[in-house]
Every structure is written in structure tokens, then in C-alpha cells.
Design a protein around this motif. Structure first.
Motif, short mmCIF file in Angstrom:
data_model
loop_
_atom_site.label_atom_id
_atom_site.label_comp_id
_atom_site.label_asym_id
_atom_site.label_seq_id
_atom_site.Cartn_x
_atom_site.Cartn_y
_atom_site.Cartn_z
N THR A 71 68.91 52.87 -12.12
CA THR A 71 70.29 52.48 -11.82
C THR A 71 70.97 53.43 -10.85
O THR A 71 72.14 53.24 -10.53
CB THR A 71 71.13 52.40 -13.11
OG1 THR A 71 71.22 53.71 -13.70
CG2 THR A 71 70.53 51.42 -14.10
N GLU A 72 70.25 54.44 -10.35
CA GLU A 72 70.89 55.45 -9.51
C GLU A 72 71.06 55.01 -8.06
O GLU A 72 71.67 55.72 -7.26
CB GLU A 72 70.10 56.76 -9.55
CG GLU A 72 70.22 57.49 -10.88
CD GLU A 72 69.61 58.88 -10.85
OE1 GLU A 72 69.90 59.66 -11.78
OE2 GLU A 72 68.86 59.19 -9.91
N GLY A 73 70.51 53.87 -7.69
CA GLY A 73 70.73 53.35 -6.35
C GLY A 73 69.69 53.75 -5.33
O GLY A 73 69.80 53.41 -4.15
N ARG A 74 68.64 54.47 -5.77
CA ARG A 74 67.55 54.81 -4.86
C ARG A 74 66.47 53.74 -4.92
O ARG A 74 66.37 52.98 -5.89
CB ARG A 74 66.95 56.18 -5.22
CG ARG A 74 67.89 57.33 -4.98
CD ARG A 74 67.17 58.67 -5.05
NE ARG A 74 66.77 59.02 -6.41
CZ ARG A 74 65.55 59.39 -6.75
NH1 ARG A 74 64.58 59.41 -5.85
NH2 ARG A 74 65.27 59.71 -7.99
N LEU A 75 65.66 53.69 -3.88
CA LEU A 75 64.50 52.79 -3.83
C LEU A 75 63.35 53.51 -4.51
O LEU A 75 62.89 54.55 -4.03
CB LEU A 75 64.16 52.44 -2.39
CG LEU A 75 62.95 51.53 -2.15
CD1 LEU A 75 63.17 50.17 -2.79
CD2 LEU A 75 62.68 51.39 -0.66
#
Length: 382
Positions: free
Chosen positions: A211-215
């Protein structure tokens, strides 16, 4: 000579190709395990391609490792090419194999993080660029025991002079710690990771990480369980967690490998990931891996895929490492509609290392799985 998709009937010939160039050979069970990659089955992508020689059997090979990725709620897929081998009977077919790999649909990126000095120019010709820009040629290593490393260099020089004599010596630079259960002295907060069930603390860590927004390459318990079932592992991977307030906030996985009969064993870092806001997690996990490398009989600890993001997380420990590499072993071709590459900070987990490293050659008793003891606990068996 046009490439065709691999079938299970090609495995013996692919084995022979690996044997002909001295690369690690999989068992038939190992090839079937790789063929059953969950991400590949989801996409229907080829497991790779072969080019048949004049006798109708495969004379060239390119593997295709599909990985599922997460970006928020989105699922994407990437493809890593591996084990590109061309025999004299199929000379010139590397171009068609790489074209098949680099033009395959349904993936946001086609890449390799394991190109050697000879193959790297081929990737450029097929639209792949050296990436990440700052670290595509960098590997990090931390020396544990310099003596076997020096002996390995001496053996390689002797091999250049008398290859048949040195090859006849057999497997060199083994030691009696390899494959044995060892007790690890781990830093505070670090412990063994034994539970990859869907309701485990590790599963909750993965949910938070995603959920941290990294790929991110999929590190779900499902995928980790599949990886740990590799039947060709001689020593189970070492998996560790870093916890704070009873929750997993970082994890690392490393694999013992020995690249050839003249090299000493190395503990290869396959993965190291931490949650945001826990700056001490990555250094603590790396410190634990350095200690484990000595106890497990490795000559050094190594990370073969490095990004600026990882260098920042490791801090002073990255500065204390040896710089290896020196050529563009990381090459990528992004799809036009791919996510922003800045969102992706791959580790060796994203590449082919877990399936291409040569296992330390041990007996069948160890091949069935020895545990690694850590402060009174025991890791799960692969």
C-alpha cells in the motif's frame, strides 16, 4: 531459424545446452516447477523459446521468467530473460530469441538484471537500456573470509594455463559448515522467518508494503511458498524479519550459492525490503546477514542488483562494501504505457537470481533440507 515456444519435451535438450556451457543444470522436476510459475500460468506467457538445430532438437534457448507486480490496487506483469544459450548449430539465433523476448505482449517491462559482459550489447540492440542510470553496473559485496576468495583467484589463473588439469581437481573450496544447522547470533529485533501462511505476520507485512505506492514484485505468501518449493535447492534460503512492537516492518532473504567448481561459496542476498519510517530495519537485517554468512560457510555476502534507493537505505553499510560489477548487467525495455520507472526499486528478487544461481553441491540428505538455527528458533524447510 525461427524460435518456437518451449514445451516440456524440450527439457532434456535444454539441460544439455546448460551442460555444454557449464551453467547450472536443473533436474526435470526443477524445470517442471519453473514451468508451473503461478504468474506465468495466469498470463499464458511462454516459459521461454528454443531454436531447433539441423537435427530437429533445441540448439538455442532463452528462458522467460514472468513476475506479477503490485502498484496500489493494480496488478501488472514483468518478464525477465534468463539462460540465453546458443550452440554452434544455431549460430546467429540469439537475435531472434531476444526479439521474441523483447517484443512479447502483456508486460510493462522486459528486463535482465544478470547480463554478462558478452551479452550486454545484445540487449541494447533490442531496445533495452542500461537501468537504473546510476547503478546498472554496480554490485555490492562484504568480505567474510578473504582466504578462499584469494584461493579462488589463484585457481582461476591456473585454469587459464592448464584448464584440463584444474577441471580434473573437481569441486574446490568447500568447507564443513556448508549445509549444517548453525546457531545465528542476530541483532536485536531480527529473527528467523518461518511462517509464510496467508494469515502470518509476514502476510500482514506484505499487505502494508503493497500500500506504500511503490511498484513491487509480488512478495505475497502464495508466491513465496512457490519459490521455496524449488526442488533443486540444496540449502533452504535464509529468511529473516525485523520487528517493532510485535509487527514485521522489514524482511530479508538470502541463498547460499557457488558459481562454479573453482569459486568459494557466497551468501547471495535475494531480497531486502522494509516499510517506510523504519530507517534502522535495513541496516539491522544486513548486519544479521553478514553474521549468518560467516556461520554458514560463505566467503562473502553479495547483493547483485542495487538501486539508489537501496544505497540510501543501507547508509554507511553500503559505503563499507566492495564495488563489484563494472558492466551494465541491468537492462530494461519499458512499455510505452508503463508506470513511472521512478516507482520501481528492484532487488535481486525481481530478476532471475533465485532460479539461476548454482546451488552449493551437497549430498541428498542436505538436499532434502537442513534447518538454520537462529537464537533457539528454526527456519522452515524448503
Amino acid at each position: 531459424m525461427l524460435p518456437r515456444e518451449i514445451t516440456e519435451g524440450d527439457y532434456p535438450a535444454i539441460q544439455a545446452l546448460h551442460r555444454s556451457v557449464g551453467w547450472p543444470e536443473r533436474s526435470m522436476a526443477g524445470w517442471r516447477w519453473l514451468h508451473a510459475n503461478p504468474a506465468r500460468l495466469e498470463t499464458g506467457a511462454p516459459a521461454g523459446w528454443v531454436v531447433d538445430g539441423p537435427d530437429g532438437t533445441p540448439a538455442a534457448h532463452a528462458g522467460n521468467l514472468i513476475q506479477r507486480f503490485r502498484l496500489g490496487d493494480r496488478s501488472l506483469y514483468g518478464a525477465s530473460g534468463f539462460s540465453i544459450i546458443v550452440s554452434p548449430a544455431a549460430r546467429g539465433s540469439s537475435r531472434s530469441l531476444l526479439k521474441a523476448f523483447a517484443s512479447q505482449p502483456g508486460v510493462f517491462a522486459r528486463y535482465t538484471f544478470n547480463a554478462n559482459t558478452k551479452s550486454q550489447p545484445l540487449y541494447v540492440r533490442h531496445g533495452m537500456k542500461a537501468w537504473p542510470e546510476q547503478t546498472h553496473a554496480l554490485k555490492l559485496s562484504w568480505i567474510v573470509n578473504p582466504v578462499p576468495l584469494a584461493l579462488g583467484r589463484l585457481l582461476r589463473r591456473l585454469y587459464d594455463v592448464a584448464p584440463r588439469i584444474v577441471s580434473g581437481l573437481g569441486e574446490q573450496l568447500m568447507n564443513d559448515r556448508l549445509g549444517r544447522a548453525v546457531r545465528l547470533a542476530l541483532p536485536p529485533g531480527v529473527g528467523p522467518l518461518t511462517d509464510f501462511s496467508d494469515t502470518s505476520p509476514y502476510a500482514r507485512f506484505w499487505e502494508r508494503l503493497a500500500t506504500e505506492g511503490r511498484l513491487l514484485a509480488d512478495r505475497s505468501p502464495e508466491v513465496q511458498r512457490w519459490r521455496l518449493q524449488d526442488p533443486d535447492l540444496s540449502i533452504p534460503p535464509l529468511a529473516l524479519t525485523f520487528e517493532r512492537d510485535g509487527a514485521v516492518v522489514g524482511y530479508a532473504m538470502a541463498l547460499m550459492a557457488k558459481s562454479n567448481i573453482l569459486e568459494p561459496p557466497v551468501l547471495e542476498i535475494i531480497d531486502l525490503e522494509t516499510l517506510e519510517g523504519h530507517a534502522d530495519a535495513a541496516p539491522a537485517l544486513l548486519t544479521a546477514l553478514r553474521r549468518a554468512a560467516r556461520a554458514m560457510g560463505a566467503a562473502k555476502l553479495r547483493m547483485q542488483t542495487v538501486t539508489p534507493f537501496m544505497l540510501q537505505r543501507l547508509g554507511d553499510l553500503a559505503g563499507a562494501a566492495r564495488r563489484e560489477g563494472g558492466w551494465g548487467h541491468c537492462h530494461v525495455r519499458f512499455q510505452e504505457d508503463a508506470p513511472d520507472p521512478a516507482l520501481w526499486s528492484p532487488t535481486p528478487y525481481d530478476g532471475d537470481y533465485a532460479v539461476c544461481l548454482r546451488p552449493v553441491p551437497l549430498g541428498e540428505a542436505v538436499r532434502r533440507g537442513h534447518a538454520v538455527r537462529a537464537a533457539g528458533s528454526v527456519t522452515s524447510k524448503a
